[in-house]
Design a protein around this motif. Structure first.
Motif, PDB file in Angstrom:
ATOM      1  N   VAL A  42      -8.849  14.803 -39.941  1.00 51.28           N
ATOM      2  CA  VAL A  42      -9.634  15.084 -38.740  1.00 51.28           C
ATOM      3  C   VAL A  42      -9.346  13.953 -37.773  1.00 51.28           C
ATOM      4  O   VAL A  42      -9.720  12.797 -38.020  1.00 51.28           O
ATOM      5  CB  VAL A  42     -11.139  15.155 -39.067  1.00 51.28           C
ATOM      6  N   THR A  43      -8.620  14.258 -36.694  1.00 50.28           N
ATOM      7  CA  THR A  43      -8.208  13.188 -35.805  1.00 50.28           C
ATOM      8  C   THR A  43      -9.326  12.834 -34.821  1.00 50.28           C
ATOM      9  O   THR A  43     -10.108  13.693 -34.408  1.00 50.28           O
ATOM     10  CB  THR A  43      -6.919  13.544 -35.040  1.00 50.28           C
ATOM     11  N   VAL A  44      -9.374  11.554 -34.520  1.00 47.18           N
ATOM     12  CA  VAL A  44     -10.367  11.020 -33.591  1.00 47.18           C
ATOM     13  C   VAL A  44      -9.579  10.422 -32.426  1.00 47.18           C
ATOM     14  O   VAL A  44      -8.819   9.476 -32.624  1.00 47.18           O
ATOM     15  CB  VAL A  44     -11.223   9.940 -34.294  1.00 47.18           C
ATOM     16  N   ASP A  45      -9.745  10.996 -31.252  1.00 52.68           N
ATOM     17  CA  ASP A  45      -8.931  10.597 -30.097  1.00 52.68           C
ATOM     18  C   ASP A  45      -9.321   9.205 -29.600  1.00 52.68           C
ATOM     19  O   ASP A  45     -10.463   8.955 -29.219  1.00 52.68           O
ATOM     20  CB  ASP A  45      -9.137  11.630 -28.977  1.00 52.68           C
ATOM     21  N   THR A  46      -8.351   8.301 -29.585  1.00 54.32           N
ATOM     22  CA  THR A  46      -8.620   6.934 -29.128  1.00 54.32           C
ATOM     23  C   THR A  46      -7.883   6.628 -27.829  1.00 54.32           C
ATOM     24  O   THR A  46      -7.811   5.463 -27.426  1.00 54.32           O
ATOM     25  CB  THR A  46      -8.166   5.900 -30.186  1.00 54.32           C
ATOM     26  N   SER A  47      -7.344   7.663 -27.187  1.00 53.18           N
ATOM     27  CA  SER A  47      -6.491   7.388 -26.027  1.00 53.18           C
ATOM     28  C   SER A  47      -7.283   6.836 -24.840  1.00 53.18           C
ATOM     29  O   SER A  47      -6.710   6.252 -23.941  1.00 53.18           O
ATOM     30  CB  SER A  47      -5.705   8.642 -25.632  1.00 53.18           C
ATOM     31  N   ARG A  48      -8.619   7.008 -24.843  1.00 54.11           N
ATOM     32  CA  ARG A  48      -9.419   6.456 -23.737  1.00 54.11           C
ATOM     33  C   ARG A  48     -10.209   5.225 -24.144  1.00 54.11           C
ATOM     34  O   ARG A  48     -11.051   4.751 -23.401  1.00 54.11           O
ATOM     35  CB  ARG A  48     -10.367   7.530 -23.204  1.00 54.11           C
ATOM     36  N   THR A  49     -10.001   4.761 -25.392  1.00 54.49           N
ATOM     37  CA  THR A  49     -10.746   3.578 -25.857  1.00 54.49           C
ATOM     38  C   THR A  49      -9.763   2.517 -26.350  1.00 54.49           C
ATOM     39  O   THR A  49      -9.942   1.929 -27.407  1.00 54.49           O
ATOM     40  CB  THR A  49     -11.738   3.962 -26.973  1.00 54.49           C
ATOM     41  N   GLU A  50      -8.711   2.313 -25.554  1.00 55.87           N
ATOM     42  CA  GLU A  50      -7.703   1.284 -25.851  1.00 55.87           C
ATOM     43  C   GLU A  50      -7.108   1.434 -27.249  1.00 55.87           C
ATOM     44  O   GLU A  50      -6.790   0.448 -27.908  1.00 55.87           O
ATOM     45  CB  GLU A  50      -8.298  -0.122 -25.657  1.00 55.87           C
ATOM     46  N   PHE A  51      -6.973   2.681 -27.699  1.00 56.04           N
ATOM     47  CA  PHE A  51      -6.380   2.999 -29.002  1.00 56.04           C
ATOM     48  C   PHE A  51      -7.171   2.453 -30.187  1.00 56.04           C
ATOM     49  O   PHE A  51      -6.623   2.240 -31.273  1.00 56.04           O
ATOM     50  CB  PHE A  51      -4.913   2.545 -29.064  1.00 56.04           C
ATOM     51  N   LEU A  52      -8.454   2.215 -29.986  1.00 57.80           N
ATOM     52  CA  LEU A  52      -9.342   1.794 -31.072  1.00 57.80           C
ATOM     53  C   LEU A  52     -10.496   2.791 -31.139  1.00 57.80           C
ATOM     54  O   LEU A  52     -11.081   3.119 -30.107  1.00 57.80           O
ATOM     55  CB  LEU A  52      -9.909   0.393 -30.786  1.00 57.80           C
ATOM     56  N   PRO A  53     -10.839   3.283 -32.332  1.00 55.63           N
ATOM     57  CA  PRO A  53     -11.967   4.210 -32.418  1.00 55.63           C
ATOM     58  C   PRO A  53     -13.274   3.433 -32.362  1.00 55.63           C
ATOM     59  O   PRO A  53     -13.330   2.272 -32.784  1.00 55.63           O
ATOM     60  CB  PRO A  53     -11.781   4.837 -33.802  1.00 55.63           C
ATOM     61  N   THR A  54     -14.304   4.042 -31.840  1.00 54.32           N
ATOM     62  CA  THR A  54     -15.623   3.427 -31.934  1.00 54.32           C
ATOM     63  C   THR A  54     -16.359   4.047 -33.128  1.00 54.32           C
ATOM     64  O   THR A  54     -16.005   5.140 -33.575  1.00 54.32           O
ATOM     65  CB  THR A  54     -16.457   3.695 -30.663  1.00 54.32           C
ATOM     66  N   VAL A  55     -17.349   3.345 -33.619  1.00 56.36           N
ATOM     67  CA  VAL A  55     -18.136   3.887 -34.729  1.00 56.36           C
ATOM     68  C   VAL A  55     -18.782   5.203 -34.289  1.00 56.36           C
ATOM     69  O   VAL A  55     -18.862   6.158 -35.075  1.00 56.36           O
ATOM     70  CB  VAL A  55     -19.198   2.870 -35.207  1.00 56.36           C
TER      71      VAL A  55
END
Lengths: 295, 295
Positions: B37-50
């Protein structure tokens, strides 16, 4: 082997595997959700008959997994048998997976053949697995190869990309000369050495109580029938299984053999002939001594 | 990675994977019947948030698969973020699988940390994957390692026995000195070299039309945002996707880059910094020339 099985079989598929068999064959099929249906060859000189395979086939059977020369029994499938099996498999739309890792290590008059030499049509249904490990004594290198129909090889390559990427490049380069034949002399020498060790083992085991074996046609193992030891005692120890005898030989003789249970038959032991003659002689003498004390 | 995923997850399980992601992560999960299940990090500087991870969690979620330093984005997870994720994963009984293959290749002020340094408890729920490939420039050798809770490592070792047996013994021996620190100077030199190449690429790309990138904290890639090129033309060629641009650069500039679609984002390109400075300079100059002709 895993890449091939992964490419050919789906969960729920059944694959016929003559037994005794290398334990990894059944484990790999289980890991893929497929089912190994074993075909007992212990009464047919470790070779399956087409009738046995036919009896084990169901509507879910998708393939046959053969290994010749055979680990652990040393059986080498005769050309006619392989041709008959390939023919039969073809008629029923089954894949034939052929592990010929020990293909170079064959003792005359046995001869290793590929079924395509007799049954041209089977080329589209046979996937063959080879290895540099045994022929060139590089078992630790983990480099092998596949050949078979293009779509199967392509699928296996795609799976490999996601598993290990490839066999280590540095070892592939190192094996190029061997693949081109530069080490064929080494293979001949190895076969000659193994034949000497076989002769030695035949001689030393001739008067060892309780053990018997069939002369292997290839590979580098003796598959020792220890059924006569089962149920006997060594001092306090009761030898209820082949594994008990293997443990006894390890503890008392310092000789490591693999219990037949690893191959699906409990009343045998696999003795490797990869140690040099002197060590082999010592090992056989110690085994003899320990077995002499079995009551 | 495959052995770890195989040890931890069953068919039907869901695993959270921040995207962009190395394509093999999702392919491996698919091969196991599990679901990435992918979590898009393209708008968070390539880091996922909790919060993003929490929003993607369902009753079937069993784990989180993180890669830091990150391929292809170069993002290095800050210690606090890793600690927060480890904490959150622990509260929900999720496995944390951490791929730190590029862990040695980090550019100050970024620093690679392991979550256990902050969250002691997570030691029972984290499985970490490392590799000799990147640190010691032996990508073709295919030797890596795992650490984590004993039962997971044992399971992975059992699976490995049936897949590849082990990493080639000869290469394991060859890497013992490196594992003991004998090549740490080499790693320092590599990091310094990569920093020089980064500076060069920053400079050369500054006035290249249409491309932009974020400076990587680690690993050895530039992840180039080419969204401004999408929809433009180069002569007769219409650049509808990042893959079209990658093909154009290969054909016209002789430069091989990987289209972002391999990582789950189409409007980026991954440029590797593993070539030496001169080749890199030539490649960047040619890219600049080709992009100059994009209309």
């Amino acid at each position: 082997v895993f890449l091939t099985l992964m490419s050919l079989f789906d969960p729920g598929d059944e694959v016929l595997v003559p037994s005794p068999r290398w334990g990894t064959f059944t484990s790999q099929l289980t890991m893929l959700g497929a089912r190994a249906v074993t075909v007992d060859t212990s009464r047919t000189e470790f070779l399956p008959t087409v009738e046995q395979l036919a009896a084990a086939r169901t509507s879910r059977t998708r393939g046959v997994l053969l290994n010749t020369p055979h680990n652990p029994t040393g059986a080498v499938y005769p050309a006619e048998l392989l041709a008959d099996i390939a023919d039969w498999a073809g008629r029923h739309g089954l894949w034939l997976v052929l592990d010929e890792c020990y293909g170079d290590l064959v003792f005359a008059p046995a001869r290793h053949v590929h079924p395509v030499q007799r049954v041209r049509d089977c080329v589209e249904r046979v996937v063959t697995i080879g290895s540099f490990s045994k022929s060139f004594a590089v078992t630790g290198w983990r480099v092998g190869y596949l050949y078979g129909p293009r779509p199967v090889i392509d699928a296996a390559a795609r799976f490999q990309t996601h598993l290990t990427s490839h066999a280590p490049s540095v070892l592939q380069y190192a094996l190029v000369p061997a693949a081109r034949g530069a080490a064929d002399d080494f293979v001949c020498t190895t076969v000659a050495l193994l034949e000497q060790r076989l002769a030695l083992a035949d001689k030393e085991l001739a008067d060892v109580r309780w053990l018997s074996h069939r002369r292997p046609g290839g590979a580098f193992y003796l598959f020792l029938d220890c059924s006569q030891v089962i149920g006997r005692r060594y001092g306090e120890r009761v030898l209820d299984t082949g594994a008990d005898l293997a443990a006894l030989l390890l503890d008392e003789a310092g000789v490591a053999v693999v219990a037949g249970s690893a191959f699906g038959v409990d009343d045998h032991l696999r003795l490797s002939l990869t140690a040099d003659e002197e060590r082999l002689r010592t090992a056989l003498a110690r085994m003899k001594e320990v077995l002499g004390r079995v009551e």
